[in-house]
Motif scaffolding. Structure first.
Motif, PDB file in Angstrom:
ATOM      1  N   SER A   1      -8.067   4.069   2.652  1.00 20.21           N
ATOM      2  CA  SER A   1      -8.570   5.065   1.707  1.00 20.21           C
ATOM      3  C   SER A   1      -7.841   6.375   1.942  1.00 20.21           C
TER       4      SER A   1
ATOM      5  N   TRP B   1      -8.750   7.383  -3.595  1.00 18.82           N
ATOM      6  CA  TRP B   1      -8.659   5.955  -3.842  1.00 18.82           C
ATOM      7  C   TRP B   1      -9.133   5.186  -2.619  1.00 18.82           C
TER       8      TRP B   1
ATOM      9  N   ASP C   1       2.207   1.743  -3.525  1.00 21.48           N
ATOM     10  CA  ASP C   1       1.195   2.154  -4.505  1.00 21.48           C
ATOM     11  C   ASP C   1       0.611   3.528  -4.202  1.00 21.48           C
TER      12      ASP C   1
ATOM     13  N   LEU D   1       0.826  -1.208   0.000  1.00 23.25           N
ATOM     14  CA  LEU D   1       0.000   0.000   0.000  1.00 23.25           C
ATOM     15  C   LEU D   1       0.857   1.253   0.000  1.00 23.25           C
TER      16      LEU D   1
ATOM     17  N   GLN E   1      -8.772   0.948  -1.279  1.00 24.83           N
ATOM     18  CA  GLN E   1      -8.365  -0.430  -1.546  1.00 24.83           C
ATOM     19  C   GLN E   1      -8.859  -1.319  -0.417  1.00 24.83           C
ATOM     20  N   ASP E   2      -9.539  -2.408  -0.811  1.00 22.76           N
ATOM     21  CA  ASP E   2     -10.036  -3.399   0.138  1.00 22.76           C
ATOM     22  C   ASP E   2      -9.232  -4.675  -0.038  1.00 22.76           C
ATOM     23  N   ARG E   3      -8.822  -5.276   1.076  1.00 20.69           N
ATOM     24  CA  ARG E   3      -8.069  -6.534   1.034  1.00 20.69           C
ATOM     25  C   ARG E   3      -8.743  -7.558   1.951  1.00 20.69           C
TER      26      ARG E   3
ATOM     27  N   ILE F   1      -8.046  -8.609  -3.591  1.00 25.71           N
ATOM     28  CA  ILE F   1      -7.820  -7.159  -3.508  1.00 25.71           C
ATOM     29  C   ILE F   1      -8.779  -6.441  -4.459  1.00 25.71           C
TER      30      ILE F   1
ATOM     31  N   ASN G   1      -9.394  -2.684  -5.992  1.00 27.82           N
ATOM     32  CA  ASN G   1      -9.026  -1.281  -6.189  1.00 27.82           C
ATOM     33  C   ASN G   1     -10.244  -0.552  -6.728  1.00 27.82           C
ATOM     34  N   ARG G   2     -10.623   0.533  -6.085  1.00 30.70           N
ATOM     35  CA  ARG G   2     -11.821   1.260  -6.513  1.00 30.70           C
ATOM     36  C   ARG G   2     -11.717   2.730  -6.150  1.00 30.70           C
TER      37      ARG G   2
END
Length: 511
Positions: free
Chosen positions: A303, A312, A266, A263, A314-316, A330, A332-333
């Protein structure tokens, strides 16, 4: 005369008191200066944790930093300046000049200014308050809001019974079996592989489902389990009880270390990045399954705002089976309606999963599914059904082939057919574009990059898995053709659609 003498004496005393240090420092001023220095040490130590990449948990590196920062902070300032920043802020100094700090009895004496103006006191208070605020923010972002210390509540996800439909398809993903989407917003989802050396001895790194565009992707990672971790029940206990014990904090760190580092690479997730974190322990409550087979693990959400300025999320979902093997889903949204729909889709996927200790169940299931595909609906013959129907069937075949690769990473045939069906997809688009009076199909056009990536990844994986197989030459020709402009037919490539049996058979020969 006496009046003039008194006025003169008063002026002299006032002038002398502005810069003189004849008063011993009071306890109040000593505490304020020590407090200021302590806040500075705390802020420096936390920034040091972030810069040196030391986790904020009890460990040898943290202990070394805690000891070295106060020592260097005090020693260097005393050595070169005689006083610390806190002592200077609160107008304290040692007895006499620097280098002559001893009083007559040999003890070190701190003196304070004989006279401080109101604004000087106000300035000292202001600087102390600012330093205190910085230290509190540093502690908040680096420790209090750090996922390693956050309380992880339990999240019970109601199970959904896996059912194949026009929108969903039952398939294995490594050590889990469930329903995965084949449509998103009425458009087929094409699965793609990302090449990283591994098969046949290791699993593929990840499969990617591009839902909308590169900003909305569902990534399913292959098993990546940290070394020296406890059982799933021990890990679950550490997260749910939010224990601050040495063993639990280190267990959390081993589980989350890779995810936090990715994370940070990125997105900017440093201590002052103003990101939002959420962590919980999720479990799919399915009464028909034993506790051992229920999908469960750590849910981590981050977030914030990228360095470029875009928001952004990101859920994991870090899945753990009964053996403790970990694999991650994962998402990404972006924080919009499309992102919310993508999260619902990801959650529904997780709610359908069942965990297994081995890959046998997944292998048996995907082989049965591959035997049921309708190969008559794909190809480049203009007499076949519409391009949309063929695209949907190609998406289904490719998703099953990638699912088979997830449980059998050494299957050369799966890579071979993934490359071949991807080439059909490219030529399907070319035929559609050449048809008289045709309207450009943006849906198929957007999948060209996906198809090219699958051909290249399949070639690299196939060469690693079985470098002596003569079909590697055919896949290499597919790579060359894919790099050019598709013409609607394969030039110099001998790939044809296989029989249903050859999709699952281990000894496929080139057609």
């Amino acid at each position: 005369m006496d009046q003039e003498s008194n006025q003169s004496r008063s002026s002299i005393l006032h002038i002398r008191g502005v810069g003189s240090f004849n008063k011993a420092a009071t306890l109040q001023y000593r505490i304020l200066s020590i407090g200021f220095d302590t806040l500075c040490i705390l802020a420096v130590a936390i920034v040091g944790l972030e810069l040196i990449k030391i986790p904020p948990i009890p460990c040898f590196a943290t202990l070394a930093l805690i000891i070295s920062v106060p020592f260097l902070y005090v020693f260097l300032q005393k050595r070169f300046f005689g006083t610390t920043i806190g002592e200077r802020i609160w107008h304290l100094k040692k007895q006499g000049a620097v280098g002559s700090a001893m009083s007559t009895d040999g003890t070190v004496v701190l003196r304070q200014r004989d006279h401080l103006e109101f604004f000087e006191k106000l300035n000292s208070i202001f600087l102390t308050a600012i330093t205190c605020a910085i230290a509190i923010l540093a502690v908040r972002f680096e420790i209090v809001k750090n996922p390693l210390w956050l309380h992880a509540p339990s999240w019970n996800i109601e199970a959904s019974i896996p059912q194949a439909s026009d929108q969903w398809q039952i398939m294995p993903i490594f050590y889990h079996l469930g329903t995965l989407p084949i449509y998103f917003q009425n458009k087929p989802i094409l699965y793609s592989l990302t090449y990283k050396y591994g098969p046949p001895k290791k699993f593929i790194g990840q499969m990617v489902l591009t839902l909308k565009d590169p900003s909305t992707q569902l990534i399913i990672e292959g098993p990546k389990t940290p070394d020296n971790i406890g059982t799933r029940e021990e890990i679950k206990s550490c997260f749910l009880q939010n224990s601050a014990s040495f063993s639990c904090l280190n267990e959390r760190y081993r589980i989350l270390k890779r995810h936090l580092e990715e994370l940070e690479n990125d997105h900017f997730t440093g201590p002052f990045s103003n990101n939002f974190w959420h962590i919980s322990w999720f479990q799919v409550t399915n009464p028909s399954l034993t506790e051992e087979d229920q999908a469960q693990g750590v849910y981590l959400m981050a977030s914030g705002r990228k360095i470029e300025g875009d928001q952004w999320i990101q859920d994991r979902f870090i899945l753990m089976n009964a053996n403790g093997t970990q694999q991650t889903i994962i998402l990404n949204r972006e924080p919009n309606s499309v992102g919310s729909q993508a999260f619902e889709l990801a959650t529904q996927t997780v709610s359908s999963l069942r965990g297994f200790r081995s890959l046998d169940a997944g292998k048996a299931w995907v082989n049965r599914e591959l035997e049921s595909v309708n190969l008559n609906l794909v190809g480049t013959n203009p007499d076949l059904p519409s391009s949309a129907v063929r695209l949907a069937e190609l998406a289904k075949i490719q998703s099953l082939l990638i699912a088979k690769i997830s449980v059998e990473p050494g299957s050369f045939d799966s890579y071979y057919h993934l490359a071949g069906t991807s080439l059909i997809l490219l030529n399907l688009h070319a035929l559609q574009q050449k048809a008289p009076g045709s309207i450009p199909d943006q849906t198929i056009t957007s999948y060209e990059t996906n198809a090219r990536e699958n051909i290249l990844a399949s070639y690299l994986f196939a060469r690693d898995v079985l470098p002596t197989d003569p079909r590697n030459t055919q896949i290499e020709k597919m790579v060359v053709e894919a790099k050019g402009e598709p013409k609607g037919e394969s030039k110099g490539v001998e790939y044809q659609l296989p029989s249903v049996q050859s999709l699952t058979g281990p000894n496929l020969q080139s057609n």
